[in-house]
Design an enzyme around this catalytic site. Sequence first.
Site, PDB file in Angstrom:
ATOM      1  N   ARG A 299       2.718  -2.285  -9.933  1.00  0.00           N
ATOM      2  CA  ARG A 299       3.800  -2.811  -8.718  1.00  0.00           C
ATOM      3  C   ARG A 299       4.082  -4.224  -8.811  1.00  0.00           C
ATOM      4  NH1 ARG A 299       3.273  -1.640  -3.022  1.00  0.00           N
ATOM      5  NH2 ARG A 299       4.939  -3.145  -2.133  1.00  0.00           N
TER       6      ARG A 299
ATOM      7  N   ARG B  92       9.415   1.071  -5.673  1.00  0.00           N
ATOM      8  CA  ARG B  92       8.032   0.470  -6.220  1.00  0.00           C
ATOM      9  C   ARG B  92       7.434   1.563  -6.894  1.00  0.00           C
ATOM     10  NH1 ARG B  92       6.543  -0.388  -0.937  1.00  0.00           N
ATOM     11  NH2 ARG B  92       8.642  -1.886  -0.846  1.00  0.00           N
TER      12      ARG B  92
ATOM     13  N   ASP C  49       2.828   2.508  -3.945  1.00  0.00           N
ATOM     14  CA  ASP C  49       2.501   1.951  -2.471  1.00  0.00           C
ATOM     15  C   ASP C  49       1.439   2.659  -2.032  1.00  0.00           C
ATOM     16  OD1 ASP C  49       3.117   0.409  -0.412  1.00  0.00           O
ATOM     17  OD2 ASP C  49       4.785   1.651   0.374  1.00  0.00           O
TER      18      ASP C  49
ATOM     19  N   ASP D 114      -0.798   2.728   1.406  1.00  0.00           N
ATOM     20  CA  ASP D 114      -0.913   2.218   2.722  1.00  0.00           C
ATOM     21  C   ASP D 114      -2.172   2.900   3.429  1.00  0.00           C
ATOM     22  OD1 ASP D 114       1.171   0.720   2.640  1.00  0.00           O
ATOM     23  OD2 ASP D 114       2.569   2.403   3.059  1.00  0.00           O
TER      24      ASP D 114
HETATM   25  N1  ROI Z   1      11.280   5.950   1.655  1.00  0.00           N
HETATM   26  C1  ROI Z   1      10.641   6.988   1.484  1.00  0.00           C
HETATM   27  N2  ROI Z   1      11.152   8.157   1.695  1.00  0.00           N
HETATM   28  N3  ROI Z   1       9.234   7.082   0.923  1.00  0.00           N
HETATM   29  C2  ROI Z   1       8.468   6.027   1.048  1.00  0.00           C
HETATM   30  O1  ROI Z   1       7.459   5.967   0.672  1.00  0.00           O
HETATM   31  C3  ROI Z   1       8.984   4.806   1.342  1.00  0.00           C
HETATM   32  N4  ROI Z   1       8.693   3.601   1.218  1.00  0.00           N
HETATM   33  C4  ROI Z   1       9.139   2.522   1.350  1.00  0.00           C
HETATM   34  C5  ROI Z   1      10.440   2.349   1.945  1.00  0.00           C
HETATM   35  C6  ROI Z   1      11.461   1.487   1.305  1.00  0.00           C
HETATM   36  C7  ROI Z   1      10.414   1.793   3.359  1.00  0.00           C
HETATM   37  N5  ROI Z   1      11.211   3.575   1.981  1.00  0.00           N
HETATM   38  C8  ROI Z   1      10.546   4.577   1.691  1.00  0.00           C
HETATM   39  O2  ROI Z   1       8.501   1.208   1.306  1.00  0.00           O
END
Ligand code: ROI
Length: 163
Positions: free
Chosen positions: A85, A95, A98, A100
């Site tokens: 990342r 990315r 991610d 969270d």
């Molecule tokens: N859109 C989708 N479908 N899934 C994600 O995990 C995701 N993550 C993000 C952004 C760019 C907001 N869009 C996303 O960080």
Amino acid sequence: MTKEIVYIGLGSNLATPAAQIHTARQVISKLDSVLEQGFSSLYCSPPMGPQDQPDYVNAVMAIATDLPAIDLLRCLQQIEMDHGRVRKDERWSARALDLDILLYGQHIIDQADLIVPHYGLAKRAFVLYPLHEITPMLNIPGVGDITKLLESCPLDGLVRMTS
Ligand code: ROI
């Protein structure tokens, strides 16, 4: 410290996304003080935000841990870096991984680098549907029951993957 049930959102849209999610799951479940409690199916969805990026693969993982939330956040950030990342200035860019913290028990956390429940949780189909799959009776502190949130959350192109 008592153990908390923590929900982690996983997302990727680069470098073989499904493989990124699978290896992240393995690494997280092997962390000291972490016990996996559940893992959703993988879901595919078009990008929310800028459209000039590949579709995403998302999933939600439940763990039990006595790691303080901020320590867990640091571990997850390290795993993101280990998965290639690259933090860019551009908001909402593609990315490789991610991770969270969506929920940390029933706690509400409002710190400079950590807000829980995650700010996007209540409106994002790619978070709510996998979360509901593993815990249909979930109550989201300060927000309400997940079933209520789902009623007003269209799928927005979200598709559950078979593998
Ligand atoms: N859109 C989708 N479908 N899934 C994600 O995990 C995701 N993550 C993000 C952004 C760019 C907001 N869009 C996303 O960080």
